[in-house]
Design an enzyme around this catalytic site. Structure first.
Site, PDB file in Angstrom:
ATOM      1  N   CYS A 108      38.896 103.063 172.659  1.00  0.00           N
ATOM      2  CA  CYS A 108      37.028 102.179 172.612  1.00  0.00           C
ATOM      3  C   CYS A 108      36.752 101.808 170.992  1.00  0.00           C
ATOM      4  CB  CYS A 108      36.372 102.438 174.208  1.00  0.00           C
ATOM      5  SG  CYS A 108      36.973 102.912 175.455  1.00  0.00           S
ATOM      6  N   HIS A 242      30.173  99.834 171.836  1.00  0.00           N
ATOM      7  CA  HIS A 242      30.629  99.184 172.929  1.00  0.00           C
ATOM      8  C   HIS A 242      29.815  98.896 174.291  1.00  0.00           C
ATOM      9  CE1 HIS A 242      34.578 100.218 175.062  1.00  0.00           C
ATOM     10  NE2 HIS A 242      34.039 100.853 175.603  1.00  0.00           N
ATOM     11  N   ASN A 272      34.076  96.497 180.296  1.00  0.00           N
ATOM     12  CA  ASN A 272      35.094  97.528 179.306  1.00  0.00           C
ATOM     13  C   ASN A 272      35.405  96.434 179.160  1.00  0.00           C
ATOM     14  OD1 ASN A 272      35.992  99.260 178.217  1.00  0.00           O
ATOM     15  ND2 ASN A 272      35.022 100.601 179.264  1.00  0.00           N
TER      16      ASN A 272
END
Ligand code: UT7
Length: 326
Positions: A108, A242, A272
């Protein structure tokens, strides 16, 4: 280096929490209160390559460059149907680019890792214009009979075009070996010499552990990069973090003691989207006129590995064509 163009693309299919509660032992109230997520976009008709191309085309168009001006393509991707060729190779010709390309797996934090690599290319005069495309389909890693992971993720792509001009002030990327808390395992073919039966294993995540690691690591990154640049949280206009969990973002915000308005989010809509989350957010904010000329942005992300990345950049306003805003 400076960001001179942005783009993003989401799959058409929108999946609500209630839709998930139709086949998983979960509920809208659990998901929204523990994560902040209301919906996510999941690939159904489109391919990841198509999403990546749409996001990249929008980024190139808004940069005012031609595809042939791109000197390097970095594709941030954790996994897709192809091990080889790279996703970068798959999208290169349809984009009209004819430059070197490679895929980068920084989980990520892949967008931050890609920026760090791009910066090194600029500093060594290897490129004048670099395209980063972060394209991810984490929904394809999950076990859809397990509520612990499948409710968290969404698919999407975000892209930026970078040029050899002033913009980014600093980067910090880190890595550590914590393979047990978050992993997705694919099986390889057996050979006559190695007959170990391997099985593909859907995403395994120790949520609470990842949560703690994420908050700790992001706070450390942000504190260190601020200190190194003689700045405090008050010098940052917007924190683009994030988009994994609203509670993670809130914990970082509370530590920094900064107002909520400085922490824009879109995880409510998209969940996400792994390394695509920051460039998608950046593109939406930029097109909405929320990124002011001369403002200072902090980017920070974490992911499986455990890897993290943070960066500070000055923003220069991007002009989008009228029809792009509609
Ligand atoms: O990009 C990196 C990717 N990963 C992350 O960022 C994940 C970071 N971690 C998190 O975001 C949070 O830890 C989660 C959202 C994954 C979980 O939230 P939590 O507050 O840490 O919950 P928990 O894991 O402590 O679980 C609490 C309860 C458990 O039940 P019991 O043992 O208390 O009876 C879970 O089984 O919630 C249960 N649970 C659920 N219930 C309804 C776990 N998932 C669900 C679900 N629906 N989807």
């Amino acid at each position: 280096m400076r960001i001179i163009g942005t783009g993003s693309a989401l799959p058409e299919k929108v999946v609500t929490n209630d839709m998930l509660a139709g086949f998983l032992d979960t509920s809208d109230s659990w998901i929204t209160s523990r994560t902040g997520i209301y919906t996510r976009h999941l690939l159904s008709k489109e391919t990841l390559g198509e999403l990546a191309i749409t996001a990249a085309q929008a980024a190139i168009e808004s940069s005012g460059l031609e595809p042939s001006d791109i000197d390097y393509l970095i594709c941030s991707n954790v996994a897709n149907s192809y091990v080889s060729p790279s996703l970068g190779s798959i999208i290169l010709a349809p984009l009209g680019c004819s430059c070197p390309c490679f895929d980068l797996n920084g989980a990520c934090a892949g967008f931050l890792y890609s920026l760090d690599i791009a910066d090194a290319f600029f500093k060594t005069k290897r490129a004048k214009h670099i395209l980063i495309v972060a394209a991810e389909e984490p929904s394809r890693f999950c076990n859809w009979h397990e509520r612990e992971t499948s409710v968290l993720f969404g698919d999407g792509a975000g892209a930026v075009v970078l040029s050899d001009e002033e913009g980014f002030l600093d980067f910090r990327v880190t890595a550590d070996t914590h393979t047990d808390v978050l992993y997705y395992k694919r099986s390889l073919e057996t050979t006559p010499y190695d007959r170990v039966e391997e099985k593909t294993m859907p995403l395994v995540m120790q949520g609470r552990e990842v949560f703690k690691l994420a908050v700790r690591a992001c706070i450390k990154d942000v504190d260190m990069i601020l200190e190194k640049n003689n700045m405090t949280g008050s010098d940052i206009d917007l924190f683009l973090l994030h988009q994994a969990n609203l509670r993670i973002i809130d914990s970082i915000r509370e530590h920094l003691d900064q107002p909520k308005e400085k922490f824009p989010t879109n995880l409510q809509k998209y969940g996400n989207t792994s390394s695509a989350s920051i460039p998608i957010l950046m593109d939406e904010l930029s097109r909405a006129g929320e990124l002011k000329d001369g403002s200072t942005l902090m980017l920070s992300a974490f992911g499986g590995g455990f890897v993290t990345g943070a960066a500070i950049t000055k923003w220069t306003k991007i002009e989008y064509k009228q029809e792009e805003n509609q």
